[in-house]
Design a protein around this motif. Structure first.
Motif, PDB file in Angstrom:
ATOM      1  N   MET A 119      20.582  -0.588  -1.085  1.00  0.00           N
ATOM      2  CA  MET A 119      19.353  -1.311  -0.753  1.00  0.00           C
ATOM      3  C   MET A 119      19.604  -2.815  -0.687  1.00  0.00           C
ATOM      4  SD  MET A 119      16.831  -3.405  -2.152  1.00  0.00           S
ATOM      5  CE  MET A 119      16.877  -3.124  -3.919  1.00  0.00           C
ATOM      6  N   ILE A 120      20.324  -3.349  -1.679  1.00  0.00           N
ATOM      7  CA  ILE A 120      20.620  -4.783  -1.703  1.00  0.00           C
ATOM      8  C   ILE A 120      21.426  -5.179  -0.472  1.00  0.00           C
ATOM      9  CG2 ILE A 120      21.906  -6.582  -2.924  1.00  0.00           C
ATOM     10  CD1 ILE A 120      21.118  -5.200  -5.528  1.00  0.00           C
ATOM     11  N   ALA A 121      22.388  -4.335  -0.094  1.00  0.00           N
ATOM     12  CA  ALA A 121      23.203  -4.640   1.088  1.00  0.00           C
ATOM     13  C   ALA A 121      22.345  -4.666   2.354  1.00  0.00           C
ATOM     14  CB  ALA A 121      24.323  -3.610   1.220  1.00  0.00           C
ATOM     15  N   CYS A 122      21.447  -3.678   2.504  1.00  0.00           N
ATOM     16  CA  CYS A 122      20.589  -3.639   3.691  1.00  0.00           C
ATOM     17  C   CYS A 122      19.611  -4.816   3.701  1.00  0.00           C
ATOM     18  CB  CYS A 122      19.823  -2.316   3.737  1.00  0.00           C
ATOM     19  SG  CYS A 122      20.869  -0.870   4.054  1.00  0.00           S
ATOM     20  N   ALA A 123      19.069  -5.168   2.520  1.00  0.00           N
ATOM     21  CA  ALA A 123      18.167  -6.312   2.440  1.00  0.00           C
ATOM     22  C   ALA A 123      18.905  -7.600   2.788  1.00  0.00           C
ATOM     23  CB  ALA A 123      17.557  -6.404   1.038  1.00  0.00           C
ATOM     24  N   ALA A 124      20.149  -7.711   2.341  1.00  0.00           N
ATOM     25  CA  ALA A 124      20.940  -8.902   2.657  1.00  0.00           C
ATOM     26  C   ALA A 124      21.216  -8.996   4.155  1.00  0.00           C
ATOM     27  CB  ALA A 124      22.260  -8.871   1.881  1.00  0.00           C
ATOM     28  N   VAL A 125      21.486  -7.857   4.794  1.00  0.00           N
ATOM     29  CA  VAL A 125      21.703  -7.850   6.245  1.00  0.00           C
ATOM     30  C   VAL A 125      20.439  -8.324   6.969  1.00  0.00           C
ATOM     31  CG1 VAL A 125      22.074  -6.354   8.249  1.00  0.00           C
ATOM     32  CG2 VAL A 125      23.487  -6.085   6.210  1.00  0.00           C
ATOM     33  N   PHE A 272      13.932 -26.222   3.092  1.00  0.00           N
ATOM     34  CA  PHE A 272      14.530 -25.018   2.510  1.00  0.00           C
ATOM     35  C   PHE A 272      13.525 -23.868   2.481  1.00  0.00           C
ATOM     36  CE2 PHE A 272      14.845 -22.435  -1.375  1.00  0.00           C
ATOM     37  CZ  PHE A 272      16.012 -21.749  -1.088  1.00  0.00           C
ATOM     38  N   LEU A 273      12.302 -24.153   2.060  1.00  0.00           N
ATOM     39  CA  LEU A 273      11.295 -23.106   1.946  1.00  0.00           C
ATOM     40  C   LEU A 273      10.901 -22.549   3.309  1.00  0.00           C
ATOM     41  CD1 LEU A 273       8.971 -24.710  -0.764  1.00  0.00           C
ATOM     42  CD2 LEU A 273      10.616 -22.867  -1.076  1.00  0.00           C
ATOM     43  N   GLY A 274      10.690 -23.435   4.282  1.00  0.00           N
ATOM     44  CA  GLY A 274      10.218 -23.004   5.588  1.00  0.00           C
ATOM     45  C   GLY A 274      11.281 -22.354   6.448  1.00  0.00           C
ATOM     46  N   GLU A 275      12.526 -22.823   6.333  1.00  0.00           N
ATOM     47  CA  GLU A 275      13.581 -22.331   7.218  1.00  0.00           C
ATOM     48  C   GLU A 275      14.479 -21.286   6.573  1.00  0.00           C
ATOM     49  OE1 GLU A 275      15.763 -25.520   8.950  1.00  0.00           O
ATOM     50  OE2 GLU A 275      13.972 -26.557   9.700  1.00  0.00           O
ATOM     51  N   TRP A 276      14.454 -21.187   5.252  1.00  0.00           N
ATOM     52  CA  TRP A 276      15.341 -20.236   4.592  1.00  0.00           C
ATOM     53  C   TRP A 276      14.592 -19.246   3.700  1.00  0.00           C
ATOM     54  CZ3 TRP A 276      20.449 -19.607   5.632  1.00  0.00           C
ATOM     55  CH2 TRP A 276      21.057 -20.594   6.404  1.00  0.00           C
ATOM     56  N   MET A 277      13.899 -19.751   2.724  1.00  0.00           N
ATOM     57  CA  MET A 277      13.292 -18.863   1.734  1.00  0.00           C
ATOM     58  C   MET A 277      12.252 -17.927   2.340  1.00  0.00           C
ATOM     59  SD  MET A 277      11.549 -19.895  -1.886  1.00  0.00           S
ATOM     60  CE  MET A 277      10.782 -18.672  -2.947  1.00  0.00           C
ATOM     61  N   LEU A 278      11.337 -18.459   3.136  1.00  0.00           N
ATOM     62  CA  LEU A 278      10.274 -17.632   3.696  1.00  0.00           C
ATOM     63  C   LEU A 278      10.784 -16.610   4.717  1.00  0.00           C
ATOM     64  CD1 LEU A 278       7.262 -20.099   3.997  1.00  0.00           C
ATOM     65  CD2 LEU A 278       7.550 -18.203   2.405  1.00  0.00           C
ATOM     66  N   PRO A 279      11.530 -17.028   5.767  1.00  0.00           N
ATOM     67  CA  PRO A 279      11.972 -16.012   6.738  1.00  0.00           C
ATOM     68  C   PRO A 279      12.947 -15.006   6.155  1.00  0.00           C
ATOM     69  CG  PRO A 279      12.938 -18.160   7.231  1.00  0.00           C
ATOM     70  CD  PRO A 279      11.906 -18.392   6.190  1.00  0.00           C
ATOM     71  N   CYS A 280      13.899 -15.480   5.363  1.00  0.00           N
ATOM     72  CA  CYS A 280      14.865 -14.546   4.779  1.00  0.00           C
ATOM     73  C   CYS A 280      14.191 -13.614   3.773  1.00  0.00           C
ATOM     74  CB  CYS A 280      16.004 -15.314   4.109  1.00  0.00           C
ATOM     75  SG  CYS A 280      17.041 -16.256   5.256  1.00  0.00           S
ATOM     76  N   GLY A 281      13.304 -14.171   2.972  1.00  0.00           N
ATOM     77  CA  GLY A 281      12.592 -13.337   2.009  1.00  0.00           C
ATOM     78  C   GLY A 281      11.704 -12.313   2.677  1.00  0.00           C
ATOM     79  N   ALA A 282      11.028 -12.708   3.764  1.00  0.00           N
ATOM     80  CA  ALA A 282      10.142 -11.773   4.467  1.00  0.00           C
ATOM     81  C   ALA A 282      10.923 -10.596   5.040  1.00  0.00           C
ATOM     82  CB  ALA A 282       9.395 -12.498   5.575  1.00  0.00           C
ATOM     83  N   MET A 283      12.107 -10.861   5.581  1.00  0.00           N
ATOM     84  CA  MET A 283      12.922  -9.784   6.139  1.00  0.00           C
ATOM     85  C   MET A 283      13.490  -8.882   5.050  1.00  0.00           C
ATOM     86  SD  MET A 283      12.750 -10.130   9.418  1.00  0.00           S
ATOM     87  CE  MET A 283      11.055 -10.553   9.022  1.00  0.00           C
ATOM     88  N   ALA A 284      14.015  -9.488   3.994  1.00  0.00           N
ATOM     89  CA  ALA A 284      14.575  -8.687   2.903  1.00  0.00           C
ATOM     90  C   ALA A 284      13.502  -7.852   2.225  1.00  0.00           C
ATOM     91  CB  ALA A 284      15.259  -9.597   1.885  1.00  0.00           C
TER      92      ALA A 284
END
Length: 468
Positions: A119-125, A272-284
């Motif tokens: 699961m962690i691997a797929c979320a990271a992808v 950082f929040l707008g370009e990394w944390m939010l989009p990456c977190g939403a996908m994971a």
């Protein structure tokens, strides 16, 4: 729940081992119980002994083995009720199962940990995948159309991969799934669509629907023809939505907290929040939410049906009040884009309430007030759908066809067919004594229609309307 019964002594009653058909039935029941995550192997063995004890008592009373089995299972309660009873009596161990170690049972630690790592691997992808376009100069700020069309690919390909691994899907089915995702990627990226084109927005809305049903094939282990597997996926969808919303709310609080504490020391964390944390977190979070539903299945799996019980009366009252207001004022529905989206969301919500009411209902249960309330809700939504269709047709007659109006027309026809036949089946169930299973089969089978329409919009609408 009484689980104190002892295993019958040899020679008492009718030996169930002498009846292969009965043993097969018991074997199916035991296999189901062993799949319940909240029940350990010892729990399942205890329940099996209890079941056999009841069967022996009933056969001694003169019943046939198959009759004894059915009555014994009925007296023990439905399988879900048995699981819920065990959940209450073993709450400490159950809540431990909700954390990473998996309840402290060494025999399950290996598989649980492997599942967690996958699961962690797929979320990271998923999290990394949404940032790859940035390497080629594409950003959320300047390339909205690209991300609107492709966001579902970034999230749902890793999710499908997780279910492919978890369900051990056959290679042939994996190939079909891969082809469908490639087809989605082609539909999203080959056409020359402008960021502000109507067909770009329509693709961004319909491609996630099409690909979500592709994920459903992976979830079902490739056995999409099975009505029970499709209903399982419908249940999963409702629970997934609830978990994802909870994660999103928690993520919003975390984002606000992070921004506040960094601002307090003079550091601007907005980029950082707008370009990394939010989009990456939403996908994971898409993969994490699915994993939570799987990990906690049968422990707290009934949230969607409970919400259905709460909101079905509220929606029924709201729709009846709306129809009464139309009759009282004589005003028709003014079809603008935002209004049309609102009405379609209402109709989809009604179908969702119907679906989760069906998913939680025991087919053999007697007809009750909630079934009649669902009928009122569906009929009200059907009348509103007809009014929306009339308004859309009037708009088309006045201004001609466009991508948005045609999509609205098609979607409301699709919803009309589902609502109309659902109302007829509910009427038959309530007043003509037709079996409830017909309604369940209709709803699960209709998923194919939704998928076909979504793919048609994604693949055919852009060229049909000159990519505008």
């Amino acid at each position: 729940m009484d689980t104190e019964g002892t295993v019958p002594e040899a020679g008492t009653g009718q030996d169930v081992a002498d009846d292969p058909a009965l043993e097969a039935q018991i074997g199916e029941w035991v296999a189901y119980m062993r799949r319940r995550r909240e029940l350990s192997a010892a729990d399942a063995d205890e329940l099996e002994d209890h079941l056999r004890n009841r069967i022996d008592e009933l056969t001694e009373a003169g019943l046939q083995p198959d009759e004894a089995f059915l009555i014994a299972v009925k007296r023990m309660g439905s399988l879900d009720e048995v699981s819920r009873e065990f959940a209450r009596e073993h709450s400490e161990r159950l809540w431990k199962q909700l954390v990473l170690a998996g309840g402290g049972e060494p025999a399950k630690t290996g598989p649980a940990r492997k599942d967690l790592l996958i699961m962690i691997a797929c979320a990271a992808v998923a999290a990394i995948g949404v940032k790859i376009p940035g390497l080629f100069g594409q950003t959320f700020e300047h390339d909205f159309g690209f991300f609107a069309r492709n966001i579902s690919l970034f999230a749902l390909v890793p999710l499908a991969a997780y279910f492919v691994w978890r369900r051990q899907v056959r290679p042939a089915v994996v190939g079909v799934l891969a082809l469908l995702f490639v087809l989605g990627a082609i539909g999203a990226n080959v056409y020359p669509l402008a960021d502000d084109a109507d067909t770009t927005i329509l693709t961004g809305i319909h491609l996630p629907i099409a690909l979500w049903l592709v994920v459903g094939v992976a979830y079902a282990g490739g056995d999409w023809r099975s009505g029970s597997r499709r209903m399982d996926f419908i249940r999963f969808t409702g629970e997934f939505f609830i978990y994802y919303v909870l994660i999103a709310l928690g993520g919003g609080v975390l984002t606000a907290f992070t921004a506040g504490v960094f601002n307090a020391i003079g550091v601007d964390a907005e980029t950082f929040l707008g370009e990394w944390m939010l989009p990456c977190g939403a996908m994971a979070a898409v993969v994490v939410a699915a994993w939570l539903v799987e990990a906690k299945q049968s422990v707290i799996e009934n949230m969607a049906p409970v919400l259905t019980r709460v909101f079905t009366p509220l929606f029924a009252v709201a729709l009846l009040a709306f129809l009464a207001a139309i009759v009282w004022t004589g005003n028709g529905i003014d079809i603008e884009r935002d209004v049309l989206i609102l009405f379609n969301l209402v109709l989809v919500a009604v179908l969702g309430l119907l679906l989760y009411g069906i998913s939680a209902r025991e087919p053999a249960a007697p007809r009750g007030w909630f079934d009649r309330l669902q009928f009122v809700l569906v009929v009200s939504a059907l009348v509103i759908d007809v009014l929306v269709l009339l308004a859309v047709n009037t708009r088309i007659a006045e201004f001609g066809f466009s991508a948005n109006k045609t999509a609205a027309l098609g979607e409301n026809v699709v919803l009309l067919a589902n609502l109309g036949w659902s109302a007829w089946l509910l009427y038959g169930f309530l007043w003509r004594r037709a079996p409830f299973a017909r309604l369940e089969r209709w709803q699960t089978g209709y998923l194919v229609v939704y998928a076909a329409w979504a793919w048609f919009v994604v693949l055919a609408f852009p060229p049909l309307f000159d990519f505008v």
